[in-house]
Scaffold this motif. Structure first.
Motif, short mmCIF file in Angstrom:
data_model
loop_
_atom_site.label_atom_id
_atom_site.label_comp_id
_atom_site.label_asym_id
_atom_site.label_seq_id
_atom_site.Cartn_x
_atom_site.Cartn_y
_atom_site.Cartn_z
N ALA B 89 0.83 -1.21 0.00
CA ALA B 89 0.00 0.00 0.00
C ALA B 89 0.86 1.26 0.00
N LEU B 272 -3.06 -2.35 4.30
CA LEU B 272 -4.08 -2.19 3.26
C LEU B 272 -5.38 -1.63 3.84
N LEU B 273 -5.76 -2.14 5.02
CA LEU B 273 -6.99 -1.64 5.64
C LEU B 273 -6.84 -0.18 6.07
N TYR B 275 -4.88 2.02 4.71
CA TYR B 275 -4.88 2.83 3.49
C TYR B 275 -6.32 3.08 3.04
N ASP B 276 -7.08 1.99 3.04
CA ASP B 276 -8.49 2.09 2.63
C ASP B 276 -9.26 3.04 3.55
N GLN B 277 -9.01 2.90 4.85
CA GLN B 277 -9.68 3.74 5.85
C GLN B 277 -9.31 5.22 5.64
N LYS B 279 -8.30 6.61 2.89
CA LYS B 279 -8.88 7.07 1.62
C LYS B 279 -10.35 7.47 1.80
N ARG B 280 -11.05 6.66 2.61
CA ARG B 280 -12.46 6.95 2.84
C ARG B 280 -12.65 8.18 3.72
N GLY B 296 -1.92 8.79 2.04
CA GLY B 296 -1.82 7.43 1.52
C GLY B 296 -0.48 6.78 1.82
#
Lengths: 158, 493
Positions: B89, B272-273, B275-277, B279-280, B296
């Motif tokens: 990520a 990864l989680l 990064y996703d969090q 981003k949201r 990021g």
């Protein structure tokens, strides 16, 4: 978890091999103590190999359901699973392992390094020899002198 | 006061201090050089350090672990090649930052945030582990059996292409772990009359084969890849940047610690989680995600280092590894005659607090090494795979031999490596195999104790699984895990 859309070359045959191997493992596990008790030495191997049989069958079913990808056939399998570089390198490592008890660890390792670096790096034998000699020197100092690890001795070279 | 003394052991002892520094320094390079991995290095290191004092061995291995998780980010930023899975990520925004000429700033920021995450993870370990261990003392044989199965299945669930592949790999590992003499009855299992097999397969040999040799064979595919060079300038991050992203760093650290503490997950999933969090939740990023957003970069880097401390929690309190590296550290503890689990904290509190202190120290060294020596670093990571791959094989041979000075183990490691290569090519992960090899004998002995306790009655055994509150919770977790993999459930998901 991601699942590939199509099966890889040779994946179905590999899944079939897994089923056969798991079945053989179960038979061998049964041979330890059969169904003679619930706390015998064979129970856990039978359970583990049973899981292997079931999951191998699921994997086989999955691969049979998935569409075939590009590069099927024997050539595709060979290209995917047995690229020449991998085959030759594995053979070289096999020779290396066989040579250790004979010539000893350091000469065998120097040989492996030289041949592998020469073949893979393609910068000529002088570079390969130099890097190999340097690497062997570092390995010897680090492991034999610093870590005091016993390195495998050979019948020709102790 | 006593705790403080244990905590400071590696801070006060110059030899341990140097070992921790060396481990962290080496870990940064191991994590950064594509083709080398922390799991590979840790498994090879065990074979060299098993004659050392346990604190010395742990100091090096913990240093390599902390440094390695961070090191992967550097090549992700500089070369767009994550040195470790936990840095995948990081490359998404780190590399675009480097392309904009901000490689130094990205490395500096990732270093500071990695240390922040690492320290928060260690704090969580210090606070949570004693409480969990206190509770885990009540665990019985059947609970340990269930925990072992859950641990293997979780790794299998989360790390491969399908649950069936993960479960197969875990069961294969258990089978390998069963080879040798049955410790309860001295009955032979899968020995085929071989004296070498009667002693069993040392799990370090399996680890070296599956992680070292197999990875070397897989890496042959990328042997010709040439890295792209980046110019690195100022590396110490601006204070304003650190202050601005502190909130995100703290949030990602919390998430990373939690994910790391779940058995079977590790820095890669945490990153990864996170990064996703990020981003949201990030509303007004200066640059869109994927194009060089600092958020990021920070979120995954903080989370994967926080996951290190988190991964130690189930390992030290329950004897269940949080990820592949802690599985290897469990092996190191076993080799030194220690049994990770709730009693480790009560019987050997000095060791627990030593680990906490040592991880803290390793994080501080990470800050020093992370912000210096970048010029040498860029040269070293350019080391071609053509040199690395045969070197990995040679290190694997030394490691496999060093365990019992038995040349047969070199052949076994090579054999495991070839099997691992085939499995990897078809989407199997080798992590569950190693966990199976380590936890298999533990599951076997605890199952048999639990069954003897139930007077060899299947009904009584099943009743015990649901009549005790702890066993009931673990049984429900196991059943839920299995049900969640059924096709109808997954379709609903």
């Amino acid at each position: 978890m991601k699942t590939p859309d199509t099966v890889r070359p040779g994946e179905r045959a590999f899944a079939l091999l897994l089923v056969l191997f798991a079945g053989y493992a179960f038979r061998e596990a049964y041979g330890i103590s059969g169904f003679s008790g619930l706390t015998t030495g064979g129970v856990m191997p039978m359970l583990a190999s049973g899981v292997m049989v079931v999951t191998a069958l699921v994997i086989l079913a999955d691969t049979l359901r998935a569409p075939s990808g590009d590069g099927g056939g024997v050539r595709g399998v060979v290209a995917y699973l047995f690229p020449l570089r991998v085959v030759l390198f594995t053979a070289l490592v096999g020779v290396y392992v066989a040579a250790i008890p004979w010539v000893g660890f350091l000469p065998a390792s120097a040989g492996l390094l030289f041949v592998a670096i020469w073949a893979l790096w393609r910068r000529g034998p002088v570079w390969a020899a130099g890097v190999s000699a340097l690497s062997i020197g570092v390995i010897y100092v680090l492991f034999r002198v610093v870590f005091q690890v016993v390195l495998p001795a050979g019948s020709l070279w102790q | 006061m006593e705790v403080l003394g244990y905590f400071a052991t590696s801070w006060m002892d110059p030899y341990l201090l140097v070992l921790t520094a060396l481990g962290t320094f080496a870990g940064i390079y191991v994590g950064a050089i594509p083709g080398l991995s922390v799991t590979m290095a840790a498994s090879i290191l065990i074979s060299f350090t098993f004659k050392w004092e346990v604190t010395e061995a742990l100091a090096v291995i913990a240093g390599v672990y902390v440094g390695g998780v961070y090191g992967g980010a550097r090549t992700a930023i500089l070369l767009n090649i994550p040195g470790a899975p936990s840095a995948i990520a990081t490359a998404l925004d780190g590399y675009p930052l480097a392309q904009k000429g901000l490689a130094g700033e990205a490395i500096g920021l990732s270093t500071v945030m990695s240390v922040l995450g690492g320290l928060i993870g260690v704090l969580a370990l210090a606070l949570a582990a004693p409480v969990i261990a206190e509770f885990a003392i009540r665990f019985t044989s059947r609970d340990y059996m269930l925990l072992g199965i859950i641990g293997i299945l979780l790794v299998g669930t989360l790390s491969g292409e399908s649950f069936a592949r993960g479960a197969f790999a875990g069961a294969l590992g258990v089978m390998i772990g069963m080879i040798g003499l049955d410790p309860m009855t001295a009955e032979t299992r899968f020995t085929y009359g071989s004296i070498n097999l009667m002693g069993g397969v040392p799990f370090v040999v399996a680890m070296i084969g599956f992680f070292g040799v197999a990875e070397a064979l897989v890496q042959l595919e990328h042997v010709a890849a040439t890295p792209v060079k980046q110019k690195v300038t100022r590396i110490v991050p601006a204070w304003a940047d650190v202050r601005r992203y502190l909130g995100l760093g703290l949030k990602s650290s919390g998430l990373g610690t939690l994910i790391g503490a779940l058995p079977g997950t590790g820095g890669d999933i945490a990153a990864l989680l996170a990064y996703d969090q990020a981003k949201r939740s990030t509303k007004n990023s200066e640059v869109p995600f994927g194009e060089g957003a600092k958020e990021g970069l920070i979120a995954p880097e903080t989370a994967n280092n926080a996951a290190v401390g988190g991964a130690f929690v189930p390992m030290l309190t329950l004897g269940i590894p949080g990820d592949a590296v802690t599985a290897i550290i469990i092996g190191a503890l076993y080799i030194h005659g220690l049994k990770p689990g709730p009693l480790l904290l009560t019987d050997t509190p000095h060791l627990f607090w030593f680990i906490v202190g040592n991880l803290t120290l390793a994080n501080l060294f990470l800050l020093v090494f992370g912000l210096t020596g970048i010029r040498i670093f860029t040269k070293v990571v350019e080391c071609p795979r053509a040199v690395l791959i045969p070197l990995i094989v040679i290190l694997s041979a030394v490691g496999a031999y060093a365990i019992q000075n038995n040349p047969v183990h070199i052949t076994w490691a090579l054999g495991f490596g070839v099997v691992g290569y085939f499995l990897k090519r078809y989407g199997f992960q080798v992590g569950p195999i190693i966990l199976g090899v380590i936890l298999g004998p533990m599951i076997d002995s605890n199952y048999r104790r639990a069954m003897i306790g139930a007077q060899e009655s299947v009904g009584g055994f099943l009743f015990d699984l649901v009549s005790n509150p702890i066993s009931l919770v673990l049984t429900c977790a196991l059943v839920f895990m299995l049900l969640s993999q059924l096709p109808f459930w997954r379709r609903r998901g």
